[in-house]
Design a protein around this motif. Structure first.
Motif, mmCIF file in Angstrom:
data_model
loop_
_atom_site.group_PDB
_atom_site.id
_atom_site.type_symbol
_atom_site.label_atom_id
_atom_site.label_comp_id
_atom_site.label_asym_id
_atom_site.label_seq_id
_atom_site.Cartn_x
_atom_site.Cartn_y
_atom_site.Cartn_z
ATOM 1 N N ARG A 1 130.435 15.279 -53.216
ATOM 2 C CA ARG A 1 129.632 13.935 -53.440
ATOM 3 C C ARG A 1 130.220 13.458 -54.622
ATOM 4 O O ARG A 1 130.102 12.174 -55.122
ATOM 5 N N GLU A 2 130.502 14.131 -55.769
ATOM 6 C CA GLU A 2 131.006 13.904 -57.029
ATOM 7 C C GLU A 2 132.273 12.978 -56.729
ATOM 8 O O GLU A 2 132.396 12.071 -57.583
ATOM 9 N N SER A 3 132.931 13.315 -55.784
ATOM 10 C CA SER A 3 134.047 12.583 -55.684
ATOM 11 C C SER A 3 134.217 11.125 -55.097
ATOM 12 O O SER A 3 135.011 10.258 -55.056
ATOM 13 N N PRO B 1 138.005 11.147 -66.655
ATOM 14 C CA PRO B 1 137.299 12.476 -67.021
ATOM 15 C C PRO B 1 136.184 12.785 -66.120
ATOM 16 O O PRO B 1 135.769 11.834 -65.313
ATOM 17 N N HIS B 2 135.878 14.267 -65.954
ATOM 18 C CA HIS B 2 135.169 14.600 -65.025
ATOM 19 C C HIS B 2 133.870 14.185 -65.060
ATOM 20 O O HIS B 2 132.808 14.976 -65.989
ATOM 21 N N LEU B 3 133.152 12.753 -64.906
ATOM 22 C CA LEU B 3 131.790 12.509 -65.315
ATOM 23 C C LEU B 3 130.743 12.845 -64.069
ATOM 24 O O LEU B 3 130.960 12.047 -63.107
ATOM 25 N N VAL C 1 141.203 12.994 -51.508
ATOM 26 C CA VAL C 1 141.298 12.551 -52.947
ATOM 27 C C VAL C 1 140.259 13.259 -53.936
ATOM 28 O O VAL C 1 139.245 13.105 -53.441
ATOM 29 N N ASP C 2 140.533 13.782 -55.057
ATOM 30 C CA ASP C 2 139.707 14.619 -55.623
ATOM 31 C C ASP C 2 140.183 14.243 -57.141
ATOM 32 O O ASP C 2 141.467 14.139 -57.502
ATOM 33 N N ASP C 3 139.443 14.476 -58.318
ATOM 34 C CA ASP C 3 139.782 14.183 -59.683
ATOM 35 C C ASP C 3 140.694 15.474 -60.127
ATOM 36 O O ASP C 3 141.526 15.303 -60.989
ATOM 37 N N ILE C 4 140.343 16.642 -59.826
ATOM 38 C CA ILE C 4 140.677 17.855 -60.148
ATOM 39 C C ILE C 4 141.227 18.739 -59.152
ATOM 40 O O ILE C 4 140.596 19.056 -58.360
ATOM 41 N N VAL C 5 142.347 19.316 -59.220
ATOM 42 C CA VAL C 5 142.708 20.575 -58.376
ATOM 43 C C VAL C 5 142.786 21.933 -59.452
ATOM 44 O O VAL C 5 143.613 21.746 -60.363
ATOM 45 N N SER C 6 141.790 22.594 -59.399
ATOM 46 C CA SER C 6 142.036 23.823 -60.413
ATOM 47 C C SER C 6 142.578 25.168 -59.605
ATOM 48 O O SER C 6 143.599 25.256 -59.516
ATOM 49 N N SER C 7 141.268 25.804 -59.102
ATOM 50 C CA SER C 7 141.432 26.980 -58.320
ATOM 51 C C SER C 7 142.076 26.547 -56.977
ATOM 52 O O SER C 7 142.912 27.405 -56.302
ATOM 53 N N GLY C 8 142.022 25.512 -56.710
ATOM 54 C CA GLY C 8 142.559 24.871 -55.220
ATOM 55 C C GLY C 8 141.571 25.124 -53.960
ATOM 56 O O GLY C 8 141.834 24.721 -52.862
ATOM 57 N N GLY C 9 140.435 25.831 -54.491
ATOM 58 C CA GLY C 9 139.453 26.154 -53.421
ATOM 59 C C GLY C 9 139.088 25.061 -52.699
ATOM 60 O O GLY C 9 138.779 25.051 -51.311
ATOM 61 N N THR C 10 138.522 23.805 -53.330
ATOM 62 C CA THR C 10 138.039 22.643 -52.603
ATOM 63 C C THR C 10 138.954 22.270 -51.754
ATOM 64 O O THR C 10 138.778 22.051 -50.461
ATOM 65 N N MET C 11 140.350 21.903 -52.287
ATOM 66 C CA MET C 11 141.283 21.480 -51.249
ATOM 67 C C MET C 11 141.614 22.395 -50.194
ATOM 68 O O MET C 11 141.739 21.833 -49.032
ATOM 69 N N GLU D 1 130.809 17.063 -47.527
ATOM 70 C CA GLU D 1 129.753 18.186 -48.293
ATOM 71 C C GLU D 1 130.078 19.549 -48.575
ATOM 72 O O GLU D 1 130.719 20.239 -47.951
ATOM 73 N N LYS D 2 130.127 19.830 -49.906
ATOM 74 C CA LYS D 2 130.632 20.967 -50.562
ATOM 75 C C LYS D 2 129.825 21.796 -51.311
ATOM 76 O O LYS D 2 128.847 21.401 -51.897
ATOM 77 N N SER D 3 129.751 23.053 -50.926
ATOM 78 C CA SER D 3 129.094 23.878 -51.879
ATOM 79 C C SER D 3 129.953 25.284 -52.753
ATOM 80 O O SER D 3 130.820 25.557 -52.058
ATOM 81 N N ARG D 4 129.355 25.411 -53.766
ATOM 82 C CA ARG D 4 130.330 26.390 -54.553
ATOM 83 C C ARG D 4 129.277 27.697 -54.984
ATOM 84 O O ARG D 4 128.496 27.408 -55.548
ATOM 85 N N ALA D 5 129.875 28.968 -54.690
ATOM 86 C CA ALA D 5 129.124 30.079 -54.940
ATOM 87 C C ALA D 5 129.666 30.763 -56.206
ATOM 88 O O ALA D 5 129.206 31.535 -56.757
ATOM 89 N N MET E 1 135.245 18.947 -69.180
ATOM 90 C CA MET E 1 134.017 18.126 -68.879
ATOM 91 C C MET E 1 133.189 18.735 -67.561
ATOM 92 O O MET E 1 132.094 18.430 -67.609
ATOM 93 N N ARG E 2 133.519 19.769 -67.071
ATOM 94 C CA ARG E 2 133.015 20.521 -66.110
ATOM 95 C C ARG E 2 131.700 21.372 -66.391
ATOM 96 O O ARG E 2 130.912 21.524 -65.776
ATOM 97 N N GLN E 3 131.874 21.765 -67.644
ATOM 98 C CA GLN E 3 130.856 22.617 -68.220
ATOM 99 C C GLN E 3 130.012 21.628 -68.910
ATOM 100 O O GLN E 3 129.652 21.466 -69.913
HETATM 101 C C1 R5P Z 1 134.428 19.406 -58.836
HETATM 102 O O1 R5P Z 1 133.357 19.003 -58.658
HETATM 103 C C2 R5P Z 1 135.724 18.556 -59.063
HETATM 104 O O2 R5P Z 1 135.650 17.198 -58.594
HETATM 105 C C3 R5P Z 1 136.799 19.424 -58.133
HETATM 106 O O3 R5P Z 1 136.490 19.169 -56.837
HETATM 107 C C4 R5P Z 1 136.795 20.653 -58.444
HETATM 108 O O4 R5P Z 1 137.214 20.796 -59.938
HETATM 109 C C5 R5P Z 1 137.986 21.220 -57.915
HETATM 110 O O5 R5P Z 1 138.100 22.680 -58.374
HETATM 111 P P1 R5P Z 1 138.894 23.846 -57.399
HETATM 112 O O6 R5P Z 1 140.193 23.405 -57.092
HETATM 113 O O7 R5P Z 1 138.765 24.870 -58.540
HETATM 114 O O8 R5P Z 1 137.976 23.946 -56.153
#
Ligand code: R5P
Length: 297
Positions: free
Chosen positions: A170-172, A127-129, A218-228, A191-195, A94-96
């Motif tokens: 902001r998505e969260s 789902p990541h809408l 609180v977030d929907d997904i922890v993937s790489s964990g970079g955001t958290m 405020e998050k920015s992703r490079a 859903m993130r693509q």
């Molecule tokens: C992104 O917009 C999502 O809401 C999550 O913040 C993101 O998927 C987390 O990904 P990662 O753990 O790789 O930073």
């Protein structure tokens, strides 16, 4: 209506079992393995004749699951299932949702087309809408979404004294606002920015008005964990109390769960993706969404 048969693919047996009672369903049996050449073998052991079937398969690490999933749907139909639905507590790709560079695949669309071509309905959890308003924009089958917010806020109420809910980007806000309202807590959104996939920057939060509250990210997904990790680092830099991280879907690439543990962060997830951090059960919410969708198909 006759009992639904739940067919869990490997790793989804516990979640499927928790759906049996609320759905008044029966648990079916699937055998899956790989042939020596790496191709997938699948066998549905249970009798399906004339019944509704729901394949239960969360879609973390989806590439290795998609063929067994499609084989299960096709075989269930050949064996006489009336309708074949998919219960995927985590919905992949859903993130693509946009072409960020020329020529990139907007994978969410072909993925949705493949799933829609093989299943009659879909139930998932949050789902990541982001750039899509609803699943109906890309899924052509009936869908129902279970929202984990009530289960997350119930956990926070029981386990965190005096929380302030923090959304990392902001998505969260959509999840964070609902969780905060149900937990009776204030919230802020960072405020998050992703490079890049693992390159994330989170800007300073103004938590001065809640110095004695525990931040609950609180977030929907922890993937790489970079955001958290970046959000925790930022909260530490401004002297906030030690935060708790809560995610609906813990994907935890590269064992980042252990990294978060090493830096002293408490991480809690829902059982939408089976993991040792699962402390929040969303099976009842998924069962309720499944009950809603059945009469429509
Ligand atoms: C992104 O917009 C999502 O809401 C999550 O913040 C993101 O998927 C987390 O990904 P990662 O753990 O790789 O930073």
């Amino acid at each position: 209506m006759s009992n639904m048969i739940l067919l869990p693919l490997a790793g989804n047996e516990t979640f499927a079992t928790s759906l049996v009672e609320p759905l008044d369903a029966r648990l079916g049996q699937v055998e899956a393995r790989h042939f020596p050449d790496g191709e997938s073998y699948l066998r549905i052991v249970s009798e399906l004749g004339g019944r509704d079937v729901a394949v239960v398969c969360t879609l973390a690490r989806p590439d290795e699951k998609i063929l067994p999933l499609l084989f299960a749907a096709a075989t269930a139909r050949e064996l006489g299932a009336r309708k074949v639905g998919l219960i995927a507590p985590y919905l992949a790709y859903m993130r693509q949702d946009r072409r960020f560079k020329p020529g990139e695949a907007i994978s969410s669309r072909p993925f949705a087309a493949i799933v829609s071509a093989h299943f009659d309905w879909l139930v998932t959890v949050d789902p990541h809408l982001h750039r899509y308003g609803s699943l109906a924009e890309i899924y052509s089958i009936p869908t129902r979404v279970a929202h984990a917010a009530s289960a997350i806020s119930a956990w926070i109420k029981l386990n965190v004294e005096s929380p302030v809910i923090v959304g990392p980007d902001r998505e969260s806000e959509q999840w964070v606002a609902e969780v905060a309202s149900e937990a009776g807590a204030p919230f802020i959104v960072l405020e998050k920015s992703r490079a890049g996939d693992r390159d994330v920057t989170v800007r300073t939060a103004d938590l001065a008005q809640w110095p004695m509250r525990t931040p609950v990210l609180v977030d929907d997904i922890v993937s790489s964990g970079g955001t958290m990790i970046e959000a925790v680092r930022m909260l530490r830099s401004i002297g906030a109390l030690p935060p708790v991280c809560v995610a609906v879907h813990g994907l935890f690439a590269d064992q980042v769960d252990r990294k978060l543990e090493r830096i002293g962060v408490r991480v809690v997830t829902t059982n939408a993706v089976p993991h040792w951090t699962n402390l929040i059960d969303v099976s009842e919410l998924v069962a309720a969404a499944t009950i809603q969708i059945r009469p429509t198909v």
